[in-house]
Design an enzyme around this catalytic site. Structure first.
Site, PDB file in Angstrom:
ATOM      1  N   ARG A 110      -8.531  41.095  43.567  1.00 27.97           N
ATOM      2  CA  ARG A 110      -7.924  40.342  44.667  1.00 27.97           C
ATOM      3  C   ARG A 110      -6.507  40.752  44.987  1.00 27.97           C
ATOM      4  NH1 ARG A 110     -11.641  37.719  42.595  1.00 27.97           N
ATOM      5  NH2 ARG A 110     -10.622  38.381  40.704  1.00 27.97           N
ATOM      6  N   THR A 111      -5.664  40.844  43.966  1.00 27.26           N
ATOM      7  CA  THR A 111      -4.256  41.117  44.249  1.00 27.26           C
ATOM      8  C   THR A 111      -4.133  42.493  44.902  1.00 27.26           C
ATOM      9  OG1 THR A 111      -3.680  39.756  42.365  1.00 27.26           O
ATOM     10  CG2 THR A 111      -1.947  41.158  43.223  1.00 27.26           C
ATOM     11  N   ARG A 128       1.805  46.475  39.313  1.00 28.58           N
ATOM     12  CA  ARG A 128       1.255  45.640  38.228  1.00 28.58           C
ATOM     13  C   ARG A 128       1.256  46.482  36.964  1.00 28.58           C
ATOM     14  NH1 ARG A 128      -4.229  42.071  38.302  1.00 28.58           N
ATOM     15  NH2 ARG A 128      -2.799  40.723  39.431  1.00 28.58           N
ATOM     16  N   LYS A 179       1.258  62.528  31.405  1.00 25.58           N
ATOM     17  CA  LYS A 179       2.088  63.570  30.789  1.00 25.58           C
ATOM     18  C   LYS A 179       3.306  62.973  30.090  1.00 25.58           C
ATOM     19  CE  LYS A 179       0.925  66.536  34.717  1.00 25.58           C
ATOM     20  NZ  LYS A 179       1.486  67.203  35.888  1.00 25.58           N
ATOM     21  N   HIS A 233       3.730  36.290  37.975  1.00 26.45           N
ATOM     22  CA  HIS A 233       2.902  36.739  39.100  1.00 26.45           C
ATOM     23  C   HIS A 233       3.403  35.960  40.321  1.00 26.45           C
ATOM     24  CE1 HIS A 233      -0.348  38.282  41.340  1.00 26.45           C
ATOM     25  NE2 HIS A 233      -1.358  38.042  40.526  1.00 26.45           N
TER      26      HIS A 233
HETATM   27  C1  NCD Z   1      -4.732  36.654  37.759  1.00 29.22           C
HETATM   28  C2  NCD Z   1      -3.846  37.686  37.095  1.00 29.22           C
HETATM   29  O1  NCD Z   1      -4.093  38.890  37.203  1.00 29.22           O
HETATM   30  O2  NCD Z   1      -2.882  37.240  36.498  1.00 29.22           O
HETATM   31  N1  NCD Z   1      -5.559  37.192  38.722  1.00 29.22           N
HETATM   32  C3  NCD Z   1      -5.038  37.359  39.964  1.00 29.22           C
HETATM   33  O3  NCD Z   1      -4.144  38.126  40.188  1.00 29.22           O
HETATM   34  N2  NCD Z   1      -5.527  36.573  40.932  1.00 29.22           N
HETATM   35  C4  NCD Z   1      -5.389  35.722  36.843  1.00 29.22           C
HETATM   36  C5  NCD Z   1      -6.227  36.259  35.734  1.00 29.22           C
HETATM   37  O4  NCD Z   1      -6.428  37.476  35.592  1.00 29.22           O
HETATM   38  O5  NCD Z   1      -6.729  35.422  34.986  1.00 29.22           O
END
Ligand code: NCD
Length: 322
Positions: free
Chosen positions: A67-68, A118, A97, A146
């Protein structure tokens, strides 16, 4: 224009990093909410805009994401911008590397306008933000934060309830490692009379230092131990997945997973008619599929849609296109 790394937003979004929800104050949240609302209305009429045309964003995701990743990519593309996407850069980029994150980011800033990242390490996105002049957006740093998930969740509650002041809610699941929970709790300190019930296995309670910090800022948190104690007046339930990848062994994970499961029976027993059933997703058994048909379940619908609109709004704000 030079940016000041990790500066408070203070309602000036241009070229700011979005690393922690602590950068936001009440009026900055309000600006985000107003902008999301505007973009959401616009998009419902016309599914594309040119707001980010001639801008390039890179998505660098060292941890898995559905999703993100997709909502950031579509947030850029639906506004006429373009993306350069790295999924699994630990295998596909010069990280293999031995290149540092900072060097990778410093190279990218010569090509692009914003870095969306991320990474499994807490503080990694902050390090990157400090090493480049273009804005850096935290799409999740390990068990840290997040912030864009918190913004979309806060917007969703605000949209459905009209205000965040005076809200009572429930957090359930992994309150220790869940970064969405951390950012959302930190966001709520900016609003008045918020009471949050916290339901988790003892081993996954919110970190004591974070709890004291939030309480010192006025947030009321009530730790509860069973579903029985959920008060009927909650405006939302925020259910979460136990963060398997943060455990040192499979056994330790198995001992706490799915201790609390959201079922139609639980909603019938403890939910009110206006309750919002939320989850950042992915779910891995902690909400049964039978709950999905309940009109109060918004984790696969409104919450997801607002994720894209919120990221559209935020990118437009920090790139000066609104
Ligand atoms: C979450 C995350 O990656 O922190 N997912 C997301 O980005 N919607 C929650 C999770 O992974 O549990």
């Amino acid at each position: 224009m030079q940016k000041e790394p990790l500066a408070p937003i203070a309602n000036q979004f241009l070229h700011k990093d979005i690393v922690s929800i602590n950068q936001f104050d009440r009026s900055s949240f309000e600006t985000v909410f107003t902008t999301v609302q505007k973009i959401k209305e616009e998009m419902q009429e016309n599914r594309f805009s040119e707001r980010l045309s001639k801008l390039l964003a890179t998505l660098i995701f060292f941890e898995p994401s559905s999703r993100t990743f997709s909502s950031f990519a579509t947030a850029v593309k639906r506004q006429g911008g373009q993306t350069l996407e790295f999924q699994n850069p630990a295998q596909t980029s010069s990280a293999v590397k031995g290149e540092t994150l900072e060097d990778m980011a410093r190279v990218m800033e010569n090509y692009l306008d914003v870095i969306i990242m991320r990474h499994p390490e807490v503080g990694s996105v902050e390090r990157v933000a400090r090493s480049v002049q273009i804005p850096v957006v935290n799409a999740g740093d390990g068990a840290g934060e997040h912030p864009t998930q918190a913004l979309m969740d806060m917007y969703t509650i605000y949209e459905k309830r009209g205000a965040l002041d005076g809200i009572t809610g429930l957090f359930a699941g992994d309150l220790l490692y869940g970064r969405t929970v951390h950012s959302l709790l930190k966001g709520f300190v900016n609003f008045k009379n918020v009471t949050l019930y916290m339901l988790s296995p003892t081993e996954l309670r919110i970190d004591a230092a974070l709890k004291s910090e939030l309480e010192a800022k006025g947030l009321k948190m009530v730790e509860i131990e069973s579903e029985e104690e959920i008060p009927v007046e909650c405006a939302f339930w925020y259910w979460t997945r136990v963060q398997k990848e943060r455990f040192s062994s499979e056994d330790a994970y198995n001992a706490v997973k799915n201790r609390f499961i959201l079922t139609p029976d639980l909603v019938a027993a403890k939910g009110n008619p206006d309750l919002l059933l939320m989850h950042p997703l992915p779910r891995v058994g902690e909400i049964t599929e039978a709950v999905d048909a309940d009109p109060r379940a918004i984790y696969l619908t409104t919450q997801i849609q607002n994720g894209m609109y919120t990221r559209m709004a935020l990118l437009s704000l920090i790139l000066g296109r609104i």
